[in-house]
Motif scaffolding. Structure first.
Motif, PDB file in Angstrom:
ATOM      1  N   PHE A  62      48.303  35.511  34.215  1.00 29.37           N
ATOM      2  CA  PHE A  62      48.358  36.550  35.245  1.00 29.37           C
ATOM      3  C   PHE A  62      46.965  37.103  35.524  1.00 29.37           C
ATOM      4  O   PHE A  62      46.630  37.419  36.673  1.00 29.37           O
ATOM      5  CB  PHE A  62      49.320  37.663  34.833  1.00 29.37           C
ATOM      6  N   GLY A  63      46.155  37.212  34.473  1.00 29.03           N
ATOM      7  CA  GLY A  63      44.781  37.669  34.662  1.00 29.03           C
ATOM      8  C   GLY A  63      44.004  36.721  35.552  1.00 29.03           C
ATOM      9  O   GLY A  63      43.277  37.131  36.467  1.00 29.03           O
ATOM     10  N   LEU A  64      44.199  35.442  35.299  1.00 32.19           N
ATOM     11  CA  LEU A  64      43.532  34.416  36.102  1.00 32.19           C
ATOM     12  C   LEU A  64      43.950  34.525  37.566  1.00 32.19           C
ATOM     13  O   LEU A  64      43.126  34.432  38.481  1.00 32.19           O
ATOM     14  CB  LEU A  64      43.930  33.045  35.548  1.00 32.19           C
ATOM     15  N   LEU A  65      45.239  34.776  37.767  1.00 35.33           N
ATOM     16  CA  LEU A  65      45.747  34.960  39.127  1.00 35.33           C
ATOM     17  C   LEU A  65      45.063  36.161  39.774  1.00 35.33           C
ATOM     18  O   LEU A  65      44.668  36.112  40.947  1.00 35.33           O
ATOM     19  CB  LEU A  65      47.266  35.162  39.063  1.00 35.33           C
ATOM     20  N   GLY A  66      44.901  37.244  38.996  1.00 36.92           N
ATOM     21  CA  GLY A  66      44.248  38.447  39.511  1.00 36.92           C
ATOM     22  C   GLY A  66      42.821  38.166  39.925  1.00 36.92           C
ATOM     23  O   GLY A  66      42.378  38.566  41.014  1.00 36.92           O
ATOM     24  N   THR A  67      42.077  37.429  39.090  1.00 41.80           N
ATOM     25  CA  THR A  67      40.691  37.086  39.405  1.00 41.80           C
ATOM     26  C   THR A  67      40.637  36.293  40.707  1.00 41.80           C
ATOM     27  O   THR A  67      39.836  36.578  41.602  1.00 41.80           O
ATOM     28  CB  THR A  67      40.092  36.223  38.271  1.00 41.80           C
ATOM     29  N   THR A  68      41.498  35.295  40.800  1.00 44.79           N
ATOM     30  CA  THR A  68      41.489  34.430  41.976  1.00 44.79           C
ATOM     31  C   THR A  68      41.827  35.221  43.235  1.00 44.79           C
ATOM     32  O   THR A  68      41.128  35.119  44.252  1.00 44.79           O
ATOM     33  CB  THR A  68      42.540  33.299  41.801  1.00 44.79           C
ATOM     34  N   LEU A  69      42.883  36.026  43.151  1.00 46.74           N
ATOM     35  CA  LEU A  69      43.296  36.821  44.306  1.00 46.74           C
ATOM     36  C   LEU A  69      42.177  37.750  44.750  1.00 46.74           C
ATOM     37  O   LEU A  69      41.875  37.859  45.946  1.00 46.74           O
ATOM     38  CB  LEU A  69      44.521  37.656  43.938  1.00 46.74           C
ATOM     39  N   ALA A  70      41.559  38.426  43.779  1.00 42.65           N
ATOM     40  CA  ALA A  70      40.536  39.422  44.109  1.00 42.65           C
ATOM     41  C   ALA A  70      39.351  38.761  44.786  1.00 42.65           C
ATOM     42  O   ALA A  70      38.860  39.233  45.824  1.00 42.65           O
ATOM     43  CB  ALA A  70      40.087  40.141  42.843  1.00 42.65           C
ATOM     44  N   LEU A  71      38.893  37.625  44.234  1.00 41.50           N
ATOM     45  CA  LEU A  71      37.726  36.965  44.824  1.00 41.50           C
ATOM     46  C   LEU A  71      38.058  36.409  46.206  1.00 41.50           C
ATOM     47  O   LEU A  71      37.289  36.570  47.154  1.00 41.50           O
ATOM     48  CB  LEU A  71      37.230  35.849  43.901  1.00 41.50           C
ATOM     49  N   THR A  72      39.237  35.792  46.321  1.00 41.38           N
ATOM     50  CA  THR A  72      39.635  35.242  47.614  1.00 41.38           C
ATOM     51  C   THR A  72      39.702  36.350  48.656  1.00 41.38           C
ATOM     52  O   THR A  72      39.159  36.218  49.767  1.00 41.38           O
ATOM     53  CB  THR A  72      41.021  34.576  47.506  1.00 41.38           C
ATOM     54  N   MET A  73      40.354  37.451  48.276  1.00 45.65           N
ATOM     55  CA  MET A  73      40.510  38.558  49.210  1.00 45.65           C
ATOM     56  C   MET A  73      39.151  39.068  49.674  1.00 45.65           C
ATOM     57  O   MET A  73      38.913  39.248  50.874  1.00 45.65           O
ATOM     58  CB  MET A  73      41.289  39.685  48.519  1.00 45.65           C
ATOM     59  N   GLN A  74      38.238  39.286  48.735  1.00 47.51           N
ATOM     60  CA  GLN A  74      36.954  39.887  49.107  1.00 47.51           C
ATOM     61  C   GLN A  74      36.118  38.925  49.948  1.00 47.51           C
ATOM     62  O   GLN A  74      35.497  39.336  50.930  1.00 47.51           O
ATOM     63  CB  GLN A  74      36.190  40.319  47.851  1.00 47.51           C
ATOM     64  N   PHE A  75      36.102  37.651  49.564  1.00 46.76           N
ATOM     65  CA  PHE A  75      35.332  36.686  50.361  1.00 46.76           C
ATOM     66  C   PHE A  75      35.916  36.573  51.764  1.00 46.76           C
ATOM     67  O   PHE A  75      35.193  36.563  52.748  1.00 46.76           O
ATOM     68  CB  PHE A  75      35.298  35.307  49.681  1.00 46.76           C
ATOM     69  N   ILE A  98      32.164  42.136  41.665  1.00 47.98           N
ATOM     70  CA  ILE A  98      32.608  42.113  40.261  1.00 47.98           C
ATOM     71  C   ILE A  98      33.540  43.281  39.908  1.00 47.98           C
ATOM     72  O   ILE A  98      34.600  43.052  39.314  1.00 47.98           O
ATOM     73  CB  ILE A  98      31.404  42.061  39.283  1.00 47.98           C
ATOM     74  N   PRO A  99      33.195  44.528  40.254  1.00 45.22           N
ATOM     75  CA  PRO A  99      34.079  45.618  39.809  1.00 45.22           C
ATOM     76  C   PRO A  99      35.531  45.455  40.259  1.00 45.22           C
ATOM     77  O   PRO A  99      36.450  45.553  39.433  1.00 45.22           O
ATOM     78  CB  PRO A  99      33.451  46.869  40.430  1.00 45.22           C
ATOM     79  N   VAL A 100      35.733  45.183  41.552  1.00 48.33           N
ATOM     80  CA  VAL A 100      37.108  45.057  42.059  1.00 48.33           C
ATOM     81  C   VAL A 100      37.789  43.840  41.420  1.00 48.33           C
ATOM     82  O   VAL A 100      38.973  43.889  41.048  1.00 48.33           O
ATOM     83  CB  VAL A 100      37.109  44.973  43.596  1.00 48.33           C
ATOM     84  N   THR A 101      37.030  42.758  41.235  1.00 47.35           N
ATOM     85  CA  THR A 101      37.592  41.568  40.596  1.00 47.35           C
ATOM     86  C   THR A 101      38.053  41.883  39.181  1.00 47.35           C
ATOM     87  O   THR A 101      39.161  41.526  38.774  1.00 47.35           O
ATOM     88  CB  THR A 101      36.546  40.440  40.562  1.00 47.35           C
ATOM     89  N   PHE A 102      37.214  42.600  38.458  1.00 45.77           N
ATOM     90  CA  PHE A 102      37.581  42.976  37.089  1.00 45.77           C
ATOM     91  C   PHE A 102      38.850  43.821  37.071  1.00 45.77           C
ATOM     92  O   PHE A 102      39.778  43.565  36.295  1.00 45.77           O
ATOM     93  CB  PHE A 102      36.422  43.727  36.426  1.00 45.77           C
ATOM     94  N   GLU A 103      38.889  44.827  37.933  1.00 48.57           N
ATOM     95  CA  GLU A 103      40.031  45.740  37.928  1.00 48.57           C
ATOM     96  C   GLU A 103      41.323  45.000  38.260  1.00 48.57           C
ATOM     97  O   GLU A 103      42.353  45.225  37.625  1.00 48.57           O
ATOM     98  CB  GLU A 103      39.841  46.893  38.920  1.00 48.57           C
ATOM     99  N   LEU A 104      41.269  44.119  39.268  1.00 52.15           N
ATOM    100  CA  LEU A 104      42.496  43.405  39.647  1.00 52.15           C
ATOM    101  C   LEU A 104      42.916  42.423  38.562  1.00 52.15           C
ATOM    102  O   LEU A 104      44.110  42.184  38.358  1.00 52.15           O
ATOM    103  CB  LEU A 104      42.319  42.716  40.992  1.00 52.15           C
TER     104      LEU A 104
END
Lengths: 176, 460
Positions: A62-75, A98-104
């Motif tokens: 789930f953490g990995l999913l969060g990282t992927t979602l956050a980076l995709t969303m921001q890019f 990085i901050p938003v990616t970490f939090e998500l």
């Protein structure tokens, strides 16, 4: 008799007696249905022979999913959908993401794992738990043994094993 | 087999049994509210009502009701925001960081400290939301939603947006962590209750039965949540400090801010935990669970973090001088000797000098002294944020714009509102939820409690 209905219960007062009792009972060939405790007893899952929980893997995925979602969303938002010129700076500054990616990552890992935990342990507000002995949420450890599942062994023999393992009380419990 | 060390202070005193723990903690939930609780609730609701006048006025009229002006665009709102978020940090530190370090003494205080975290974060989050002026439109500015004119998104380069993510993640993860810990204790109360209470606590306990397999998963979940919450809590105040550190205002633009803010947050949070715990143990008669040993350990955390904060103040000052940047140097001289000198020196006295008193064993093992100093520390920490924010802003690069900031009644009223809200929520928690984590205290009882009979010739 039906399976999963008729139980004999061994009540234990002390966690260390319980730990050795679990080993003794299993060695005597009696299969334990489950042990109910008012607090976590360390080493109990090991003595009962449970496999290690795989919840950490769920958390990681789930953490990995969060990282992927956050980076995709921001890019997507910052670089492709509507690139903003902010002082001529890069549209996709990775350090700023990085901050938003970490939090998500943390958010999804925590929520995902807890959801899996609640589902796998059947914890829900409308759940009707099957309680063997009300004292198992207060001060006693309750070892439940399914009589039908252990039909190869006589009831008296099971009681004897429980007694010799240090049970302070031995009760019967039948569910409708 | 666990062995009791005769060297360690017992965590639970008074020769308690497992049944005593259940009884002592559940009693608060089951009994009628005490007179002191009712008085406390009446005061809290009174403050809440008084404060809500200021809140409604601000929502109706806009933030022009506040004392802000063109030069000082941030003042009490962000001061209170940082103050409340900081207070929240101790709860996560106790429940997560001390869990990872296997500190057993956390067990009797983690429940209430985490409740404090959640309520403090609610109070904190109110300030940026109110400061939006029209909070009902706030979702477009704070969440990644396209605006009404097209797909213009929020700015992911802004620390203010990082804050939205940090605070909301922190709040929701803390809430989940707290609730998971509450489930077994709700089950204990359910199994003692009858009638409507049985069904309410039954629903809250989600059908918990204490099976060894569930406990195993519960332990795995707690450990991972603690592992996630530890970097999370550090990230939250780091990001809060970025709100200032990434700007170019003299006095804000420093790299020391993240560690300095985190230390300050833990410092103020532990002070608030002490304030609340001293009251709770007294009112609810929990002196055998929240012992002098607990209070002393928390005081030691206050000495450590207070000293880090003190060193940070001095370092900041030194770097301002050493940098040779005039604006930076002026900002710091102005803090000390400018029109807000009283705020600076209140901060220095409360935060740097007062915690050093805890080096004396007599002071750190005195309930009265700890209670007073814990409040002094939080006054000091409020002044710290006020000094950083207002003194840096009120005299910046353009001397013709130099002004003073004076709070209005609305500023004061909204701050009061959060006090009322916090106290109301905490009192509700203290009455209807088990204030001590029964299951966790039971799990350390055998190894760390005082025996009923003194076997060591009167000494342990």
């Amino acid at each position: 008799m039906e399976r999963d209905k008729n139980f004999v219960l061994g009540i234990y007062d002390d966690e260390d007696v319980l730990l050795s009792a679990v080993t003794k009972v299993r060695e005597s060939g009696v299969k334990i249905h489950e042990v109910y405790s008012p607090y976590p007893v360390h080493g109990l899952e090991h003595n009962l022979g449970y496999r290690r929980s795989r919840l950490p893997i769920a958390a990681f995925l789930f953490g990995l999913l969060g990282t992927t979602l956050a980076l995709t969303m921001q890019f997507y938002m910052m670089k492709y959908d509507w690139p903003l010129n902010i002082g001529g700076k890069d549209h996709a500054p990775i350090p700023n993401f990085i901050p938003v990616t970490f939090e998500l990552t943390v958010l999804l890992a925590a929520f995902g794992m807890v959801a899996v935990f609640l589902i796998s342990s059947n914890l829900k507000p409308w759940a009707q738990p099957r309680l063997f002995d009300l004292r198992s949420t207060d001060d006693k450890h309750v070892m439940a043994i399914d009589l039908v599942y252990n039909s190869a062994i006589e009831r008296d023999r099971i009681v004897e094993v429980l007694k010799s393992s240090g049970a302070s009380e031995i009760n019967n419990k039948t569910f409708e | 087999m666990q062995v009791t060390s005769p060297v360690r202070e017992p965590l639970v005193t008074g020769g308690k049994t497992y049944k005593d723990i259940t009884h002592d903690v559940s009693r608060q939930v089951e009994g009628k509210p005490s007179v002191s609780w009712l008085i406390g609730m009446a005061v809290a609701l009174g403050v809440l009502l008084l404060g809500s006048i200021a809140l409604v006025a601000t929502l109706w009229e806009g933030i022009g009701m506040w004392g802000l002006n063109k030069t000082v665009g941030w003042a009490w709102d962000i001061t209170n925001f940082v103050w409340w978020v900081g207070i929240g940090h101790a709860g996560t530190l106790i429940s997560a960081v001390l869990l990872l370090f296997r500190q057993k003494w956390r067990t009797s205080i983690n429940r209430a400290a985490e409740a404090m975290t959640i309520f403090a974060v609610i109070c904190a989050a109110m300030f940026p939301v109110i400061h939006m002026g029209r909070p009902w439109l706030g979702a477009y500015w704070a969440l990644p939603l396209p605006n009404t004119f097209g797909s213009l998104w929020v700015n992911f380069n802004s620390p203010l947006l990082w804050d939205v993510f940090a605070i909301s993640t922190y709040f929701s993860v803390s809430l989940v962590f707290w609730y998971i810990g509450l489930i077994p204790d709700f089950a204990t109360i359910r199994d003692r209750a009858t009638g409507i209470r049985k069904s309410i606590y039954g629903a809250l306990s989600m059908g918990w039965d204490g099976a060894a397999k569930t406990w195993m998963r519960y332990e795995a979940v707690s450990l991972i949540l603690a592992g996630l919450a530890t970097p999370l809590v550090l990230s939250v105040h780091t990001i809060v400090s970025f709100d200032f550190a990434t700007s170019v205002i003299p006095g804000w633009h420093t790299t020391i801010f993240p560690p300095y803010f985190v230390a300050g947050a833990i410092f103020s949070g532990f002070a608030m935990v002490l304030t609340l715990m001293i009251i709770t143990r007294h009112v609810f008669g929990l002196k055998d669970y929240i012992t002098m040993g607990h209070i002393e350990l928390m005081n030691i955390v206050i000495i450590i973090t207070g000293s880090i904060v003190g060193i940070a103040y001095i370092t900041e000052f030194f770097i301002a001088w050493y940098s040779g940047v005039e604006a930076e140097q002026y900002a710091f001289v102005n803090r000390m000797f400018g029109p807000y000198w009283w705020a600076y020196w209140s901060m220095m006295t409360c935060n740097v000098i007062s915690p050093q008193l805890f080096w004396f064993k007599k002071i750190r093992t005195s309930i009265a002294a700890t209670f007073i100093l814990s409040i002094v520390v939080n006054i000091g920490m409020w002044f710290e944020r006020f000094v950083i924010i207002v003194t840096s802003l009120h005299r910046d690069f353009l001397p013709s714009s130099w002004v003073m900031f004076y709070p209005t009644l609305s500023d004061v009223g909204i701050y009061l509102f959060t006090f009322g809200l916090f106290s109301t929520l905490f009192l509700l928690f203290a009455k209807f939820f088990p204030v001590i984590n029964m299951a966790e205290v039971k799990s350390v009882l055998k190894s760390s409690s005082e025996p009923k009979v003194n076997n060591y010739n009167g000494k342990r």
